[in-house]
Design a protein around this motif. Structure first.
Motif, PDB file in Angstrom:
ATOM      1  N   MET A 131      -5.224  56.163  92.381  1.00  0.00           N
ATOM      2  CA  MET A 131      -3.868  56.308  92.933  1.00  0.00           C
ATOM      3  C   MET A 131      -2.836  55.627  92.032  1.00  0.00           C
ATOM      4  N   PHE A 132      -3.230  54.496  91.444  1.00  0.00           N
ATOM      5  CA  PHE A 132      -2.345  53.878  90.449  1.00  0.00           C
ATOM      6  C   PHE A 132      -2.177  54.790  89.251  1.00  0.00           C
ATOM      7  N   ALA A 133      -3.260  55.524  88.905  1.00  0.00           N
ATOM      8  CA  ALA A 133      -3.176  56.413  87.748  1.00  0.00           C
ATOM      9  C   ALA A 133      -2.204  57.550  88.007  1.00  0.00           C
ATOM     10  N   VAL A 134      -2.191  58.076  89.243  1.00  0.00           N
ATOM     11  CA  VAL A 134      -1.249  59.157  89.572  1.00  0.00           C
ATOM     12  C   VAL A 134       0.186  58.649  89.477  1.00  0.00           C
ATOM     13  N   THR A 135       0.419  57.457  90.023  1.00  0.00           N
ATOM     14  CA  THR A 135       1.773  56.894  89.965  1.00  0.00           C
ATOM     15  C   THR A 135       2.194  56.617  88.530  1.00  0.00           C
ATOM     16  N   ALA A 136       1.253  56.082  87.730  1.00  0.00           N
ATOM     17  CA  ALA A 136       1.592  55.808  86.337  1.00  0.00           C
ATOM     18  C   ALA A 136       1.893  57.100  85.583  1.00  0.00           C
ATOM     19  N   PHE A 137       1.151  58.167  85.891  1.00  0.00           N
ATOM     20  CA  PHE A 137       1.397  59.448  85.236  1.00  0.00           C
ATOM     21  C   PHE A 137       2.767  60.007  85.626  1.00  0.00           C
ATOM     22  N   ALA A 138       3.114  59.895  86.912  1.00  0.00           N
ATOM     23  CA  ALA A 138       4.426  60.370  87.357  1.00  0.00           C
ATOM     24  C   ALA A 138       5.542  59.592  86.675  1.00  0.00           C
ATOM     25  N   VAL A 139       5.368  58.282  86.557  1.00  0.00           N
ATOM     26  CA  VAL A 139       6.404  57.477  85.903  1.00  0.00           C
ATOM     27  C   VAL A 139       6.484  57.836  84.418  1.00  0.00           C
ATOM     28  N   LEU A 140       5.336  58.184  83.813  1.00  0.00           N
ATOM     29  CA  LEU A 140       5.356  58.600  82.403  1.00  0.00           C
ATOM     30  C   LEU A 140       6.119  59.905  82.224  1.00  0.00           C
ATOM     31  N   ILE A 141       5.895  60.865  83.129  1.00  0.00           N
ATOM     32  CA  ILE A 141       6.634  62.132  83.041  1.00  0.00           C
ATOM     33  C   ILE A 141       8.132  61.883  83.191  1.00  0.00           C
ATOM     34  N   ALA A 142       8.488  61.028  84.171  1.00  0.00           N
ATOM     35  CA  ALA A 142       9.898  60.723  84.376  1.00  0.00           C
ATOM     36  C   ALA A 142      10.483  60.022  83.151  1.00  0.00           C
ATOM     37  N   LEU A 143       9.676  59.188  82.484  1.00  0.00           N
ATOM     38  CA  LEU A 143      10.140  58.536  81.254  1.00  0.00           C
ATOM     39  C   LEU A 143      10.440  59.573  80.181  1.00  0.00           C
ATOM     40  N   GLY A 144       9.570  60.578  80.064  1.00  0.00           N
ATOM     41  CA  GLY A 144       9.808  61.632  79.066  1.00  0.00           C
ATOM     42  C   GLY A 144      11.081  62.404  79.349  1.00  0.00           C
ATOM     43  N   ILE A 145      11.310  62.707  80.643  1.00  0.00           N
ATOM     44  CA  ILE A 145      12.517  63.469  80.991  1.00  0.00           C
ATOM     45  C   ILE A 145      13.767  62.638  80.731  1.00  0.00           C
ATOM     46  N   ALA A 146      13.710  61.361  81.085  1.00  0.00           N
ATOM     47  CA  ALA A 146      14.872  60.501  80.838  1.00  0.00           C
ATOM     48  C   ALA A 146      15.117  60.346  79.336  1.00  0.00           C
ATOM     49  N   LEU A 147      14.037  60.342  78.556  1.00  0.00           N
ATOM     50  CA  LEU A 147      14.194  60.253  77.102  1.00  0.00           C
ATOM     51  C   LEU A 147      14.838  61.530  76.547  1.00  0.00           C
ATOM     52  N   ALA A 148      14.477  62.667  77.161  1.00  0.00           N
ATOM     53  CA  ALA A 148      15.116  63.921  76.749  1.00  0.00           C
ATOM     54  C   ALA A 148      16.610  63.885  77.042  1.00  0.00           C
ATOM     55  N   ARG A 149      16.968  63.342  78.215  1.00  0.00           N
ATOM     56  CA  ARG A 149      18.396  63.226  78.530  1.00  0.00           C
ATOM     57  C   ARG A 149      19.080  62.262  77.560  1.00  0.00           C
TER      58      ARG A 149
END
Lengths: 115, 109
Positions: free
Chosen positions: B1-19
């Motif tokens: 469950m920590f891995a799912v949350t960490a993966f979601a935060v990683l995706i959000a990091l990528g999107i914020a980096l794109a912005r």
């Protein structure tokens, strides 16, 4: 029994926080201008961070871990509205105009069909 | 469950980096950098629990402090250096910018 209950609540909070973080990130990518992008950034900072830290707080075993998580949560709750407010004021002082709908009575405000 | 949350935060990091890369104004980039900092704090905290070593929370506290101070410092630089006038922000004459009232009562000094 109580451990399973705590685990379930912690999983729910972590998943909800992850969903808020993802939604905030997509909103920051998709919304049309700076002032509207402030809103999903605030969503990430308050609901996403708050729910994830609360979910981690239910998993903490030592009390010092819980105290550190509470310190992080309190600090984020103090600094992220301050940073958002400072950013918005700096943009306004630099002359960035808020985005408006092209026709003032227009319906869909999106750039390309609203999706 | 920590891995799912960490993966979601990683995706959000990528999107914020794109912005942060394609933000039209400098304030979009500052907002994206602020958001990346917040998500980094979350990622460090979740990764500490994922690897079973919650001592990573010290690093998360330091990152939260540095993130706020860095954003405020960049804002000061943008506002008082000559960085704000070189982007796509068109300068507006000061009479047009609608400001919030500063204190209570006396605003003209």
């Amino acid at each position: 029994m109580i451990g399973q209950l705590l685990d379930g609540m912690s999983w729910l909070l972590l998943l909800a926080g992850a969903a808020f973080v993802i939604i905030g990130a997509f909103g920051m990518l998709r919304l049309p201008d700076f002032y509207s992008r402030l809103h999903p950034a605030g969503l990430t900072d308050t609901m996403g961070a708050g729910l994830i830290l609360l979910g981690l707080l239910l998993q903490a075993e030592a009390w010092i871990v819980a105290v550190k998580l509470l310190i992080i949560a309190a600090f984020l709750l103090f600094t992220s509205p301050t940073a958002s407010h400072a950013t918005a004021r700096a943009a306004l002082a630099a002359g960035l105009r808020p985005w408006q709908t092209p026709k003032s009575g227009g319906g869909a405000p999106g750039q390309d069909g609203g999706t | 469950m920590f891995a799912v949350t960490a993966f979601a935060v990683l995706i959000a990091l990528g999107i914020a980096l794109a912005r942060a890369f394609l933000g039209p104004t400098v304030f979009d980039r500052i907002l994206a950098v602020n958001s990346v900092g917040t998500k980094t704090v979350l990622l460090i905290a979740v990764l500490g629990f994922l690897t079973g070593r919650p001592d990573f929370l010290d690093i998360a506290i330091v990152y939260a402090l540095i993130n706020f101070i860095g954003v405020v410092a960049i804002l000061k630089y943008v506002q008082y250096g000559d960085f704000a006038l070189s982007g796509n922000v068109e300068p507006v004459p000061p009479g047009n910018v609608e400001r919030a009232p500063q204190g209570d009562g006396e605003g003209g000094q």
